[in-house]
Design a protein around this motif. Structure first.
Motif: not given
Lengths: 115, 112
Positions: A37-46
């Motif tokens: 989770q980052t401010p720029g990309q949001g929540l992303q599945f790894l």
């Protein structure tokens, strides 16, 4: 029943180093998924692990890897850290099969800061 | 492809109802979720709905699903200051595995 436990809660690392994060799922759950989770990309599945095997993978470079042990605990590793890897890393626990596999429960996350 | 969109911000007064909206693109999604995130914390599963349902109610929470328009909403009745948080909509693309696709999150601010 204990929830999902992630350790450590906070980490500060230097560019170029590597880091290992740990996740202990809910007792009896066999699936562990990781998210960034980052401010720029949001929540992303790894990726997702089930019964010690990677079952699904997101669009992240090979520097991001993981594994799962026979007790379902999972670790994720990031090598050659970059500033952009600074994020909250969340793991989610779910049964892995069956009717209740619809529910995924998250840990508190590990806040990684790369300097 | 998979894409989930939400409005960024919602402000309500304590005691009012809040409605948070979400649109998704993957028609194969079998389950749709609502998660809550408070500052410095992980994600708390609030509720979820199966794609063959129109509505699900759980205490103060009501989820409405319009599958034709791919629109999902979360209504919180009698909103309290403790409901202030970021709310994420997520879809499970229906692969049978735990790969959730999240929206951008809606920040709900509840004022006294």
């Amino acid at each position: 029943k204990a929830g999902v436990t992630q350790t450590p809660r906070y980490l500060i690392k230097t560019r170029g180093q590597q880091v290992t994060l740990s996740c202990s799922p809910i007792s009896g759950h066999r699936s562990v998924s990781w998210y960034q989770q980052t401010p720029g990309q949001g929540l992303q599945f790894l990726f997702e692990y089930f019964s010690e095997t990677q079952r699904n993978k997101g669009n992240f470079p090979g520097r991001f890897s993981g594994r799962q042990f026979s007790n379902s605990r999972s670790e994720m590793n990031v090598s050659t850290l970059e500033l952009g890897d600074s994020a909250l890393y969340l793991c989610a626990s779910s049964p892995g099969t069956g009717r209740l596999n619809t529910e995924a429960f998250f840990g508190q996350g590990t806040r990684l800061t790369v300097v | 492809g998979e894409d989930v969109e939400q409005s960024l911000f919602l402000s309500v007064r304590e005691g009012d109802s809040s409605v948070i909206n979400c649109t998704y693109t993957d028609s194969s999604s079998t389950y749709l979720y609502w998660y809550k995130q408070e500052p410095g914390a992980g994600l708390q599963l609030l509720t979820y709905i199966f794609s063959n349902m129109d509505m699900k109610q759980d205490q103060r929470l009501t989820v409405l699903l319009n599958k034709k328009d791919k629109h999902l909403s979360l209504r919180i009745a009698d909103t309290q200051t403790g409901d202030s948080a970021i709310y994420f909509c997520a879809e499970n693309p229906g692969t049978g595995f735990q790969k959730l696709v999240f929206g951008t999150g809606t920040r709900l601010l509840v004022s006294p």
